[in-house]
Design a protein around this motif. Sequence first.
Motif, PDB file in Angstrom:
ATOM      1  N   ILE B  62       1.047  -1.626  -0.192  1.00  0.00           N
ATOM      2  CA  ILE B  62      -0.069   0.086   0.125  1.00  0.00           C
ATOM      3  C   ILE B  62       0.968   1.343   0.146  1.00  0.00           C
ATOM      4  O   ILE B  62       0.276   2.512  -0.267  1.00  0.00           O
ATOM      5  CB  ILE B  62      -0.702  -0.171   1.701  1.00  0.00           C
ATOM      6  CG1 ILE B  62      -1.937  -1.249   1.051  1.00  0.00           C
ATOM      7  CG2 ILE B  62      -1.839   1.373   1.663  1.00  0.00           C
ATOM      8  CD1 ILE B  62      -3.652  -0.252   0.238  1.00  0.00           C
ATOM      9  N   PRO B  80      -5.434   0.904  -8.558  1.00  0.00           N
ATOM     10  CA  PRO B  80      -6.502   1.469  -7.578  1.00  0.00           C
ATOM     11  C   PRO B  80      -5.758   0.696  -6.544  1.00  0.00           C
ATOM     12  O   PRO B  80      -5.136  -0.778  -6.492  1.00  0.00           O
ATOM     13  CB  PRO B  80      -7.766   1.160  -7.751  1.00  0.00           C
ATOM     14  CG  PRO B  80      -6.924  -0.173  -8.954  1.00  0.00           C
ATOM     15  CD  PRO B  80      -5.835   0.262 -10.186  1.00  0.00           C
ATOM     16  N   PRO B  81      -5.773   0.884  -4.603  1.00  0.00           N
ATOM     17  CA  PRO B  81      -5.703   0.462  -3.325  1.00  0.00           C
ATOM     18  C   PRO B  81      -5.307  -0.992  -3.658  1.00  0.00           C
ATOM     19  O   PRO B  81      -5.426  -1.827  -3.196  1.00  0.00           O
ATOM     20  CB  PRO B  81      -6.359   1.472  -2.592  1.00  0.00           C
ATOM     21  CG  PRO B  81      -6.573   2.813  -2.887  1.00  0.00           C
ATOM     22  CD  PRO B  81      -7.180   2.126  -4.799  1.00  0.00           C
ATOM     23  N   TYR B  82      -7.117  -1.252  -4.325  1.00  0.00           N
ATOM     24  CA  TYR B  82      -7.216  -3.069  -3.499  1.00  0.00           C
ATOM     25  C   TYR B  82      -6.781  -3.846  -5.047  1.00  0.00           C
ATOM     26  O   TYR B  82      -6.126  -4.627  -4.347  1.00  0.00           O
ATOM     27  CB  TYR B  82      -9.184  -3.142  -4.180  1.00  0.00           C
ATOM     28  CG  TYR B  82      -9.695  -3.093  -5.458  1.00  0.00           C
ATOM     29  CD1 TYR B  82      -9.352  -4.754  -6.324  1.00  0.00           C
ATOM     30  CD2 TYR B  82      -9.782  -2.387  -6.876  1.00  0.00           C
ATOM     31  CE1 TYR B  82      -9.917  -4.862  -7.675  1.00  0.00           C
ATOM     32  CE2 TYR B  82      -9.663  -2.213  -7.832  1.00  0.00           C
ATOM     33  CZ  TYR B  82      -9.823  -3.463  -8.464  1.00  0.00           C
ATOM     34  OH  TYR B  82      -9.902  -3.785  -9.798  1.00  0.00           O
ATOM     35  N   LEU B  83      -6.163  -2.913  -5.555  1.00  0.00           N
ATOM     36  CA  LEU B  83      -5.507  -4.301  -6.648  1.00  0.00           C
ATOM     37  C   LEU B  83      -3.889  -4.185  -5.718  1.00  0.00           C
ATOM     38  O   LEU B  83      -3.232  -5.603  -6.083  1.00  0.00           O
ATOM     39  CB  LEU B  83      -5.297  -3.709  -7.792  1.00  0.00           C
ATOM     40  CG  LEU B  83      -6.010  -4.330  -8.927  1.00  0.00           C
ATOM     41  CD1 LEU B  83      -6.611  -3.289 -10.294  1.00  0.00           C
ATOM     42  CD2 LEU B  83      -6.356  -5.228  -8.567  1.00  0.00           C
ATOM     43  N   LYS B  84      -3.826  -3.041  -5.204  1.00  0.00           N
ATOM     44  CA  LYS B  84      -2.389  -3.075  -4.911  1.00  0.00           C
ATOM     45  C   LYS B  84      -2.086  -4.249  -3.246  1.00  0.00           C
ATOM     46  O   LYS B  84      -0.896  -4.638  -3.440  1.00  0.00           O
ATOM     47  CB  LYS B  84      -2.076  -1.869  -3.830  1.00  0.00           C
ATOM     48  CG  LYS B  84      -1.595  -0.944  -5.256  1.00  0.00           C
ATOM     49  CD  LYS B  84      -0.932   0.362  -4.522  1.00  0.00           C
ATOM     50  CE  LYS B  84      -0.950   0.914  -5.566  1.00  0.00           C
ATOM     51  NZ  LYS B  84      -0.343   2.939  -5.107  1.00  0.00           N
ATOM     52  N   LEU B  85      -3.593  -4.031  -3.030  1.00  0.00           N
ATOM     53  CA  LEU B  85      -3.444  -5.346  -1.742  1.00  0.00           C
ATOM     54  C   LEU B  85      -3.429  -6.873  -2.096  1.00  0.00           C
ATOM     55  O   LEU B  85      -2.686  -7.586  -1.880  1.00  0.00           O
ATOM     56  CB  LEU B  85      -4.624  -5.033  -0.838  1.00  0.00           C
ATOM     57  CG  LEU B  85      -4.950  -4.152  -0.122  1.00  0.00           C
ATOM     58  CD1 LEU B  85      -5.908  -4.180   0.708  1.00  0.00           C
ATOM     59  CD2 LEU B  85      -3.805  -4.175   1.373  1.00  0.00           C
ATOM     60  N   THR B  86      -4.375  -7.039  -3.592  1.00  0.00           N
ATOM     61  CA  THR B  86      -4.364  -7.968  -3.424  1.00  0.00           C
ATOM     62  C   THR B  86      -3.589  -8.011  -4.253  1.00  0.00           C
ATOM     63  O   THR B  86      -2.735  -9.844  -4.635  1.00  0.00           O
ATOM     64  CB  THR B  86      -5.562  -8.109  -5.185  1.00  0.00           C
ATOM     65  OG1 THR B  86      -5.233  -7.160  -6.289  1.00  0.00           O
ATOM     66  CG2 THR B  86      -6.839  -7.832  -4.379  1.00  0.00           C
ATOM     67  N   ARG B 184      -5.779  -7.337 -12.766  1.00  0.00           N
ATOM     68  CA  ARG B 184      -5.969  -6.006 -12.595  1.00  0.00           C
ATOM     69  C   ARG B 184      -7.410  -6.345 -13.105  1.00  0.00           C
ATOM     70  O   ARG B 184      -7.930  -6.193 -13.570  1.00  0.00           O
ATOM     71  CB  ARG B 184      -5.425  -5.111 -13.397  1.00  0.00           C
ATOM     72  CG  ARG B 184      -3.499  -5.091 -13.331  1.00  0.00           C
ATOM     73  CD  ARG B 184      -3.705  -3.663 -13.612  1.00  0.00           C
ATOM     74  NE  ARG B 184      -1.601  -3.403 -14.093  1.00  0.00           N
ATOM     75  CZ  ARG B 184      -1.429  -2.496 -14.216  1.00  0.00           C
ATOM     76  NH1 ARG B 184      -2.116  -1.433 -14.721  1.00  0.00           N
ATOM     77  NH2 ARG B 184       0.309  -2.579 -13.797  1.00  0.00           N
ATOM     78  N   PRO B 186     -11.427  -7.629 -10.773  1.00  0.00           N
ATOM     79  CA  PRO B 186     -11.994  -7.591  -9.551  1.00  0.00           C
ATOM     80  C   PRO B 186     -11.759  -9.420  -9.050  1.00  0.00           C
ATOM     81  O   PRO B 186     -12.385  -9.729  -7.795  1.00  0.00           O
ATOM     82  CB  PRO B 186     -13.229  -7.427  -9.905  1.00  0.00           C
ATOM     83  CG  PRO B 186     -13.192  -6.374 -10.873  1.00  0.00           C
ATOM     84  CD  PRO B 186     -12.509  -6.502 -11.706  1.00  0.00           C
ATOM     85  N   ILE B 189      -9.495 -10.441  -6.900  1.00  0.00           N
ATOM     86  CA  ILE B 189     -10.164 -10.680  -4.915  1.00  0.00           C
ATOM     87  C   ILE B 189     -10.265 -11.461  -4.743  1.00  0.00           C
ATOM     88  O   ILE B 189     -10.093 -11.928  -3.546  1.00  0.00           O
ATOM     89  CB  ILE B 189     -10.948  -9.034  -5.141  1.00  0.00           C
ATOM     90  CG1 ILE B 189     -10.723  -8.200  -5.612  1.00  0.00           C
ATOM     91  CG2 ILE B 189     -10.825  -9.396  -3.427  1.00  0.00           C
ATOM     92  CD1 ILE B 189     -11.963  -6.653  -5.434  1.00  0.00           C
ATOM     93  N   TRP B 190     -10.859 -12.345  -5.143  1.00  0.00           N
ATOM     94  CA  TRP B 190     -12.462 -13.840  -4.488  1.00  0.00           C
ATOM     95  C   TRP B 190     -12.066 -14.724  -5.078  1.00  0.00           C
ATOM     96  O   TRP B 190     -11.277 -15.913  -4.533  1.00  0.00           O
ATOM     97  CB  TRP B 190     -13.310 -13.623  -5.154  1.00  0.00           C
ATOM     98  CG  TRP B 190     -13.975 -12.157  -4.509  1.00  0.00           C
ATOM     99  CD1 TRP B 190     -14.196 -10.919  -5.370  1.00  0.00           C
ATOM    100  CD2 TRP B 190     -14.819 -11.627  -3.393  1.00  0.00           C
ATOM    101  NE1 TRP B 190     -14.720  -9.754  -4.549  1.00  0.00           N
ATOM    102  CE2 TRP B 190     -14.286 -10.716  -2.841  1.00  0.00           C
ATOM    103  CE3 TRP B 190     -13.633 -12.312  -1.830  1.00  0.00           C
ATOM    104  CZ2 TRP B 190     -14.981  -9.252  -2.027  1.00  0.00           C
ATOM    105  CZ3 TRP B 190     -14.439 -12.047  -1.167  1.00  0.00           C
ATOM    106  CH2 TRP B 190     -15.039  -9.867  -0.723  1.00  0.00           C
TER     107      TRP B 190
END
Lengths: 169, 678
Positions: B62, B80-86, B184, B186, B189-190
């Motif tokens: 992050i 985007p931040p969510y992708l940095k986490l994933t 990259r 969604p 994420i899952w």
Amino acid sequence: MTTLRSSGVKANRLKFIIAGSLFLAALVLMVVSATRKTAEFFITVDELQKSHEAYRGQNLRISGAVIGESIQLDTESGLLHFTIAHIPGDNDEIRNRGGLSAVLSKAVKDPDNTRLAVTYGGPKPDMLRDEAQAILTGTLTEAGEFHAEELLLKCPTKYEEALPAQVGN
Amino acid sequence: MITAFGYFTIALAFLLTVYGLIAACWGVMQKSQPWIESARLALLMIFPLITVGLIVMLGLLIGDRFDVAYVSSVISQDMPPYLKLTALWGGQSGSLLFWNWLLAGFCALFIFRKWQDDFVFLPWVLIVMFVTLGFFLSLNVFLEIPFERLWHFPDGTRLLSVFQPFGAQSLVPSDGQGLNPLLRHPGMIWHPPALYLGFVGFIIPFSLAIASLVTGRHDRQWLAIARPWTLVTWVFLTLGLVLGMRWAYDVLGWGGYWGWDPVEVAALMPWLSATALLHTAFLQKRRGGFKRWNTALGLLTFVLVLFGTFITRSGVLSSVHSFAASDIGLPMFYYLSLVTLGSLGLIIHRWPSLHVEYEPEFKFSREVLVLFSNLVLLSILMVCFLGVIYPIISELLTDTQVTVGPAWYKRINGPLFTLNLFLLGVCPLAGWGGTKIFKLRKQLVVLGPLSLLLPLAAWLYGDVRNAYALVAVWLAGASGLVILGECTHTVFVLNRQQPGKALKALVVPFQAKRRYYGGLLVHLGIVLMSVGIIGIEGLQEETQVTLALGESVTLSQYRFEFTGLENYQSQDSRNITETVITVFRNDSPVGVLYPQRDFYPGLGMAITHPGLISNLSRDLYAILIDWRPVSQDEATFRIYINPLTNWLWIGTGVLTLGVITALWPKPAGKGGKAHRPK
């Protein structure tokens, strides 16, 4: 629960064995016939160009480096045309020559390298570009072109952890 | 500093596995409870330690710490931040850390349970877990270190190291390479977390099976403990696989929804053996026997997990999903061999004492059907295994690599899956221990004609002429009917007993026989998923066409008109080409498709997003293949009509609901004894 008399046990077991064997025999037949019809020889561009005759009509799987400027989409027929250059098929050999991305880059730039023209009818994959590794499945046509039914691409830079190009202070 | 701290946590976790292993072994040898308890505590400590390491890693991701080699290889500023986490699971070393965290979490959660008369299993379960965790942690600590930083010496040489080498200076790139554009999405994420959970959880049946073999306690207890954990893991694996399918469906480049790629096949293999295990475990509970079978499946499932991990992470086979060739291939191979041979040796050693005390009678009964479906599942498994190792064997034997592809798998597995759909369908018709013929005849008289309606409808209205598709549609319909019939039958019977309480009648059997109805729901889910797969495999229509703006093409009953093309720059510097296709059916508009192509200039890569209009009967799916400069306004599309595809996702939902039903805790005060409506 049903209990079986000991004389019945053998007969019962035999029924299972017969049914199971029939099933397995059918399975083996299916595997053999599917392998005959669809198994593919994994060869290099060099091997293919050396003996067209031996491989014509066979299902082939071939790996090579994509030459970027050769990529063309024929909008009339919807066919994709491109050329690949020979790369070694052996992983160790690739490693000895400095890794996949070095081998791919050299293969594309060396004009003496064996090449192979390819046509492909499927959608143009995103990763089809210069110096990508293409793994093709298909057959050799009479004209000596490779007709690909499947196209798998790998771009080594995405996977291999190279040091980043731009470096700050 | 913080990277050294992160490294310290996982190194300490690794040392704890070494200590725990010694303590557990010593505890067993000395029959010393305190040592075993100490080992248990060590295991419980590992999870929080890795959690701290994981949080450090997330902070680095992050915080754009590009001096950390892993961060700069998977992150770029524009993500985007969510992708940095994933991105934690976007590369080899980070995903190994994540894997270790989940593995340690599952182990800790399991060890937390109350050990009473089954305490004898505990030390052996601990030993298995320590060996497994120790191995995977050692990869993170010695070979694939996520906390390594970039250093450079005055003479220009560069180096990766956690700690500052003498005379070296930190190297801080201004930006990183960024995550592979294919990742990259969604789906990132899952899909990977679900899949990983669906893998690591199988350590529980595995460790219990080992414990049962070593201790010689072969009764049903180990399976009874393992069952709910296996079921939870199984549903995660199912979700992981299906989420992957959905992702592949939404982004071109992964290849449709299922490509029979070696890595996909390797992930399906533990699913197959776990499915088989869940069924014969039920049989063992119901009838006794099947000890050898269940123990073998418990061992096999985790061995297959390790095999799949090896295939994905070592780079031995070419696949879109695999990581780069890596140094961890060889150690993983040794570890896999050790676990496989160890398990094999142990079960052979105990083979005589796992004797059979029950043999089902050969007739139309649930036992026999379950057995045969097990045989089919394991056949699919063998076919998959053969397919994955075919290139390796053929090269050893003939010097030429021979590979098998999707066509091969479909030819063999298609009929096998269909056969299993049949077995699954008729199973509720068969009773335990056999069925009375007159009862069966009565049911078939009703179900037979009813089940023919669906293929008939497909023939008349869907223009389906493919014999295989018709048979498959018939089977799916008939199986669904049998399952629904079984449910409504119970409701009717209960309603007759207590007239006017239909709602209660619906709820009561579900409460009392959660497992049975949960199982039926899972089967219904599988049937619905099959409907989706039959649709896309057997009934798909496609065309590729180049259209000028305003032109259209007709496929089946639909007319696709190319109505717009726009090219623009997104905020995160993607070059996006979006096209608009308006779809008509009998000249009335159905909807609009937006096939799109995103170009990432920094990486020189493009990602294609299909346009999609979806309902319960079909998906309209269009891919933008190429386009001419805007002046000419011409673009090439590939357009598909995928009938029934939505049922694949709906079926997965039903299946998940079924597992939740089966695992739902017993209502308090009912004594937990299931009763059957008379």
